[in-house]
Design a protein around this motif. Structure first.
Motif, short mmCIF file in Angstrom:
data_model
loop_
_atom_site.label_atom_id
_atom_site.label_comp_id
_atom_site.label_asym_id
_atom_site.label_seq_id
_atom_site.Cartn_x
_atom_site.Cartn_y
_atom_site.Cartn_z
N ARG A 188 0.86 -1.18 0.00
CA ARG A 188 0.00 0.00 0.00
C ARG A 188 0.90 1.23 0.00
NH1 ARG A 188 -5.28 -1.49 -1.00
NH2 ARG A 188 -5.26 -3.69 -0.50
N CYS A 189 1.06 1.79 -1.19
CA CYS A 189 1.80 3.03 -1.31
C CYS A 189 0.99 3.84 -2.31
CB CYS A 189 3.20 2.78 -1.85
SG CYS A 189 3.96 4.26 -2.55
N TRP A 190 0.59 5.04 -1.98
CA TRP A 190 -0.33 5.73 -2.89
C TRP A 190 0.31 6.18 -4.18
CZ3 TRP A 190 -2.53 9.65 1.18
CH2 TRP A 190 -1.52 10.50 1.63
N PHE A 191 1.61 6.24 -4.22
CA PHE A 191 2.26 6.55 -5.50
C PHE A 191 2.18 5.32 -6.42
CE2 PHE A 191 4.37 9.02 -2.13
CZ PHE A 191 3.95 10.28 -2.53
N PHE A 192 2.58 4.19 -5.84
CA PHE A 192 2.55 2.93 -6.57
C PHE A 192 1.13 2.61 -7.04
CE2 PHE A 192 2.30 -1.85 -5.81
CZ PHE A 192 2.93 -2.21 -6.98
N ARG A 193 0.16 2.79 -6.15
CA ARG A 193 -1.22 2.43 -6.46
C ARG A 193 -1.88 3.41 -7.42
NH1 ARG A 193 -3.85 -2.45 -4.34
NH2 ARG A 193 -2.31 -3.27 -2.91
N SER A 194 -1.31 4.61 -7.55
CA SER A 194 -1.96 5.55 -8.47
C SER A 194 -1.21 5.61 -9.80
CB SER A 194 -2.10 6.94 -7.85
OG SER A 194 -0.83 7.45 -7.54
N GLY A 195 -0.40 4.62 -10.07
CA GLY A 195 0.16 4.48 -11.41
C GLY A 195 1.55 5.07 -11.58
N ALA A 196 2.19 5.47 -10.50
CA ALA A 196 3.55 6.02 -10.65
C ALA A 196 4.48 4.93 -11.15
CB ALA A 196 4.04 6.55 -9.32
#
Lengths: 1120, 156
Positions: free
Chosen positions: A918-926
């Protein structure tokens, strides 16, 4: 009360209630038409770029695709919503994109999936331009220009400067000057129904019919006719049920024009529904702003003058920005008595999604800033904060520095009543530690003069064949019961039971014009129109019957639904009889807000027919160990004129207040390079049912002479003072003034800690030296370099919308499916992460092997020395077992705090352990290190890293947030894994390689979790802190102590959500065994958990949180 | 391979793609559109249905997994002119506004009350934590549920 009324003042359930509660209501999502196509929109992956070319040819050849279009296919016309001077946006981007998520192309296909798949076949050639994301940078001379042509300084969309009554003079005369700067982020409306549209163009007649959830069909029609270059009378908006508005649907959202154009292109109906992520990415949310508030105050507390500067983040395009600026200005000097007022407001473009309107239109936040300063003035002058407010409150007959003439006004009474109801007099000198009471008030125009062409409302009344009435209003009921209230007005005026009245809203063919439901205007403006129309309806009946009966019209009476002439029994007709006699007929009338408009340049002048007022009092408590706030009670007292429908109005109050709690404590969009990274309903933390406090509502009815039956407006009243009252209560509870909204638990913890920061001793971890050096090199060298090499923010084509699904009969079959070479298979148990993750592009699979029901993986066995839990046992099944609770209470307690009931009913224990990180950068397509490998950066180093690791992070800083991980680690569990060659056993201690990466191979399946049972007394405790109850942890601690009589025999403590792996707190364990369990020993031992921590820029609070939580968990675990 | 399931008491067999979410099957193939999709990711609860007695997000249940299972949707309760007593109470008490979350909330409530006919406030809140409502602030919903429990309306 209100015995003289038939329906006014009575609780009326909403007209649409039965349809909604039975699932029969027709929302836009639910509509279909024969021959309908499904549209999908391609969005820009870049925040700022020139579009060199768009190649649609491959998409057009895809299966099911009927049309593909891009910006240059559309008419060369821009939206005019904010006025022609502000027109800056095409229906679809043509030359340039100015924010990530902007519409670049669209397709219409036979199925939604075909449309989505075809988007990937569109090629856009972009020339990437430098982008700017914050107002301060956007105003610098070297900032990239987002819009080229402007008479104003670079990136300034509007300047709004005024000085009423010489504000600088006031500062010269002041005994005290208060000067503070405040800022807040962007709040999203979060309508449960995402935006959508069904558009149907008739190629023969040229009529375009639209079904879309809009607060203002008036605007939709006007805008769509304009950007589609169609005559206004050819565009028709129809009635639908609307799933929430809150300002988020107050304009014509972009999908409407796109669906309309696809329908015109194909000659077929086209439906577009935005998904939740698109809604965040492209929907209109609130504006962010910074506010500097200066008050000039005389020695006796009189406010001589106030000057307010504000900088509003407009986003890429101008939609509601100018109206927003105007609304913010109004709240600076009109609530309490102020001698003179000045403003300097700037609306500034950035490469982010455009600002729209959200409930209150910036008022809650400016009121928060002003009310914070009012508190500070009272403190400095030694005045009671409630009495001071009552002292300076506006009174009837006042004229404010902006020229508002206050009519009915019970502000002082509202404040007094709020004080009484919260118990201020008794509590103010006896407040327990960490508790606080705060006050705030508000003023709201009823109703502001918005547009020269829009300060009116029309209403129609149809007499139907059966004698029922149908009231028509073009204003849209988004769930607020305004249709019900309109029916009440007509019923009351005509002396009818409200049950004989139906209300049709929105339909631009069937109902007369009305600006729409925004700015709390409908009860007041449309309500006045309803009453006027009812009077005309009565006159129409009299005039029609006058000729039939041959009597003067003015002698015909119409009471209780019956027309009569004197006592003449032959001249006496019910509505049904009138309908039979005359046939159905319609009456329309119009109400205009008949006051002069304020000066268009300065904004000076009386602004509304009347003004509503309200006060709130909040009592809350802060947990000093975690910073978490519990709101105990909110009192709201409103001067809202006369209450028309208490059931509906109380609902408006409660709903607005709970939204205000979110705004005060949790809600904001978090951006990374202009992209909201928390574009989900987990990470965007809207209030849940656990967050609802006691709300005590009272009305001081003033019977306003200008209002319909004395009512004033109400929709925004409730949210406006809530963040301010909460912040003022927090100031009392913590002794700290916060200048940034939301005031997060982490901010409170950092600002108020009594203990010094924990000693992190980062040198105890030699590896930190390497990490710290890399981080030092990040801003200048590593990040830009790696971004260029491998990193690009944007949707990656890896995101999967289609995959195969297979259901093996047994474990062996499942293992064979995984081993198949011709496909990329992945096991799925609950699937609550996997299915979502596939769409996010964080998993890679073309086949899901569903193992949820495999017998070998299910069930719970209690053996003498261990508990064996089948891997596919659901979380709910485990937490419902009393025997497990008796053996390992921590397992039950911890697992029952994972996610929500629905998720726990399908999610499995092994799935919790195996979820992707759960990392919001990873999860938002970074395209980050984890997603893209060595050549890519970790976005957490420079981005918002509040949720990331403080311990042991290296190239990837994502934490392990699986709650089962620290619990099972502290319980010394073993994971049993089945593979082609048999089984192997992995102790939890060794289970993870990194966050989201375990030692289970792609062709293996977890079969069971074995948890040892100690036959000695144990005591356990799991503590967790998360953004909301159901969210992933920010920190968690699992404590498992074994006892030898009264002596501690063993301690196993594991930490969650602070490191990429669940960390055993071995130094803490050793200290407990060596130094005992006195309070000071526990405190010292807890401090050891953060030894070697190396926090990032925004997560130092986690160190403090972890220490406090560990201390709490150990103490709470001790036997009585 | 077809999937066999029971929806609102009726046996169904479908050749639809087993990978699609149950919510999509219900809405598109069976045209049971009372089940709403608010996020598609199991985060908002608008799509809640009861599966074998448990509340689940139908957007996250692959159709294939419903093989042999019993599904209940909002359409299994009262209709427009003959509301279930629970539904009538929610309307009368103003427990919802826009109504988009309401079918999901009703189904979460049904699942809760079947297992625990007398839940306390904490149990009610725990059971509904997964149902996001943006309009109501949950206050009237909690009041209405309190009355539903006291009056035993779910048993009628």
């Amino acid at each position: 009360m209100n015995a003289e009324f038939r329906t006014i003042g009575k609780p009326r359930p909403q007209l649409e209630g039965p349809a909604k509660v039975s699932g029969r209501a027709q929302y836009t999502h639910d509509l279909t038409l024969p021959n309908m196509l499904h549209g999908a929109i391609l969005r820009s992956p870049h925040p700022h770029a020139r579009i060199r070319s768009v190649d649609l040819s491959r998409a057009r050849a895809m299966p099911g695709v009927v049309a593909a279009v891009c910006g240059t296919d559309f008419p060369d016309l821009k939206y005019v919503n904010a006025g022609p001077a502000f027109a800056d946006r095409f229906a679809m981007a043509r030359d340039k994109v100015r924010f990530t998520g902007e519409e670049v192309a669209a397709v219409a296909a036979q199925t939604p999936v075909q449309a989505q798949v075809a988007l990937a076949a569109i090629t856009v050639d972009y020339e990437i331009l430098p982008a700017v994301y914050d107002v301060e940078t956007a105003l610098t001379p070297d900032a990239p220009a987002i819009h080229e042509k402007s008479d104003l300084p670079r990136n300034v969309a509007q300047e709004s400067i005024a000085d009423f009554d010489g504000v600088e003079q006031a500062f010269g005369d002041a005994a005290h000057i208060f000067d503070a700067t405040f800022e807040h982020g962007i709040v999203a409306p979060i309508c449960l129904e995402t935006n959508g549209v069904l558009a149907d163009y008739d190629t023969e007649t040229g009529d375009l019919t639209l079904w879309a959830p809009s607060q203002a069909p008036f605007f939709v029609r006007k805008e769509i006719a304009h950007v589609m270059d169609l005559p206004l009378e050819k565009v028709h908006a129809k009635s639908v049920v609307i799933g929430g508005g809150f300002g988020g649907k107050s304009q014509s959202p972009e999908p409407i024009a796109i669906a309309a154009f696809l329908s015109i292109t194909t000659g077929r109906p086209v439906k577009i529904l935005l998904n939740r992520q698109e809604e965040f990415l492209s929907g209109k949310s609130d504006h962010a702003k910074k506010m500097r508030v200066r008050s000039a105050v005389a020695a006796d507390g009189t406010i001589l003058g106030r000057h307010t500067e504000f900088w509003v983040d407009n986003g890429a395009y101008t939609h509601m920005g100018p109206a927003y600026i105007s609304a913010v200005r109004q709240r600076t000097c009109n609530l309490y008595r102020v001698g003179a007022a000045g403003f300097d407001g700037k609306l500034v473009h950035t490469n982010k999604v455009s600002g729209g309107s959200y409930r209150g239109m910036g008022s809650p936040q400016i009121i928060w800033a002003i009310e914070t300063q009012i508190d500070e003035i009272a403190e400095r002058l030694g005045k009671d904060k409630l009495e001071y407010r009552i002292e300076i409150a506006n009174r009837p007959g006042d004229r404010t520095p902006q020229g508002w003439e206050i009519g009915t006004c019970a502000l002082a009474e509202c404040l007094e009543e709020a004080g009484r109801r919260i118990g201020w007099a008794e509590k103010k000198d006896a407040m327990p530690p960490n508790r606080g009471i705060g006050f705030a008030a508000m003023i709201n125009p009823s109703v502001g003069v918005l547009y020269a062409e829009g300060n009116f409302a029309c209403v129609s009344i149809d007499l139907l064949e059966d004698g029922r009435l149908k009231v028509g209003t073009q204003s849209a009921d988004c769930g607020t019961s305004q249709n019900t209230v309109m029916g009440q007005f007509v019923a009351e005026e005509l002396g009818l039971d409200a049950d004989v009245i139906d209300v049709l809203h929105m339909d631009t063919d069937e109902t007369p014009p009305d600006l729409g439901s925004a700015a709390s205007r409908v009860t007041f403006v449309s309500g006045n129109a309803a009453i006027k129309t009812a009077k005309s309806f009565r006159a129409e009946i009299a005039s029609r019957l006058a000729s039939h009966w041959d009597v003067p019209a003015d002698e015909i009476d119409f009471t209780d639904g019956i027309a009569s002439y004197k006592d003449d029994n032959a001249r006496r007709l019910t509505l049904a009889e009138i309908a039979a006699l005359e046939g159905p007929f319609r009456v329309e009338d119009r109400y205009d807000i008949d006051i002069p408009r304020p000066d268009p340049k300065t904004g000076y002048g009386h602004y509304a027919a009347t003004y509503g007022f309200g006060a709130q009092a909040v009592e809350l408590e802060v947990d000093p160990a975690t910073g978490q706030v519990t709101v105990h009670k909110i009192v709201v007292v409103q001067d809202i004129g006369r209450v028309i429908n208490p059931l509906a109005l109380e609902g408006q109050m409660q709903g607005g207040i709970v939204q205000g709690i979110g705004m005060a404590l949790r809600e904001e969009l978090v951006f990374n390079d202009g992209v909201p990274v928390n574009a989900s309903l987990i990470t965007y933390k809207a209030p849940r049912i656990q967050d609802t406090p006691e709300i005590d509502i009272a009305f001081i009815e003033t019977d306003d002479p200008t209002g319909p039956y004395g009512a004033k407006a109400g929709g925004e009243h409730s949210i406006n003072p809530t963040p301010a009252a909460i912040a003022n209560a927090l100031a009392q509870a913590t002794g700290t003034r916060f200048r940034k909204l939301p005031i997060k638990a982490s901010d409170i913890l950092q600002a108020t800690a009594v203990k010094p920061s924990p000693d992190l001793k980062p040198w105890k971890r030699p590896y930190n030296l390497e990490v710290a050096s890399a981080r030092a090199l990040y801003p200048a060298i590593l990040y830009p370099g790696l971004r260029k090499l491998g990193g690009k923010l944007g949707r990656k084509p890896a995101a999967k919308t289609e995959y195969d699904y297979i259901r093996p009969k047994n474990l062996q079959e499942a293992l064979r499916a995984l081993a198949a070479q011709d496909r990329k298979a992945k096991v799925m148990a609950g699937g609550t992460d996997l299915q979502v993750g596939l769409r996010q592009g964080v998993y890679d699979a073309d086949t899901l092997v569903d193992i949820a029901d495999l017998e070998e993986l299910r069930g719970i066995a209690i053996a003498a020395d261990k508990v064996i839990v089948g891997a596919a046992t659901t979380i709910a099944e485990i937490t419902e077992r009393d025997d497990i609770r008796a053996i390992h209470p921590m397992l039950t307690e911890g697992l029952s705090r994972i996610a929500t009931a629905q998720i726990r009913n399908v999610a499995t224990i092994a799935g919790d352990l195996s979820q992707e990180k759960r990392c919001w950068f990873f999860r938002s397509g970074a395209q980050c290190y984890k997603a893209g490998g060595m050549t890519c950066p970790c976005y957490a180093v420079l981005g918002d890293n509040r949720h990331h690791s403080i311990l042991g992070a290296g190239r990837c800083a994502a934490p392990c947030v699986a709650d089962a991980a620290p619990i099972l680690t502290a319980l010394d569990a073993v994971v049993v894994v089945a593979g082609a060659g048999g089984e192997r056993r992995i102790p939890m201690q060794d289970f993870y390689i990194w966050s989201g990466k375990t030692r289970v191979a792609e062709n293996e399946i977890i079969r069971a979790i074995e948890i040892p049972r100690d036959h000695v007394p144990v005591s356990q405790r799991f503590e967790k802190v998360a953004g909301w109850d159901g969210d992933f942890a920010d920190a968690s601690v699992a404590v498992n102590l074994s006892w030898d009589g009264p002596k501690l025999a063993a301690a196993r403590i594991s930490l969650g959500a602070v490191a990429p792996l669940p960390v055993r707190a071995t130094r803490t364990e050793a200290a407990l065994l060596a130094d005992g369990l006195s309070d000071t020993a526990i405190e010292a031992a807890a401090g050891l958990t953060v030894e070697g921590a190396l926090p990032l820029s925004d997560n130092a609070y986690k160190a403090r949180l972890l220490v406090n939580l560990t201390e709490r968990a150990i103490k709470n675990s001790l036997p009585e | 391979m077809p999937t066999h399931l029971e929806v609102n008491g009726q046996a169904r067999e479908t050749e639809n793609d087993p990978a699609i979410p149950l919510a999509v099957y219900l809405r598109e193939e069976l045209e049971l559109r009372g089940t709403k999709i608010g996020c598609g990711n199991g985060e908002c609860g608008a799509c809640t249905v009861v599966m074998d007695g448990r509340a689940v997000c139908s957007c996250l249940v692959p159709l294939g997994r419903t093989e042999g299972r019993r599904i209940e949707t909002i359409e299994s309760l009262g209709d427009l002119n003959n509301l279930h007593p629970i539904q009538r109470k929610l309307v009368e008490r103003g427990a919802f506004q826009c109504g988009f979350c309401t079918p999901g909330i009703v189904m979460s409530l049904i699942a809760l009350l079947r297992r625990n006919p007398r839940p306390d406030d904490a149990k009610i809140r725990t059971a509904l934590q997964g149902n996001l409502c943006r309009c109501s602030g949950y206050v009237k919903l909690l009041e209405a549920i309190g009355e539903i429990v006291r009056e035993g309306l779910h048993e009628r």
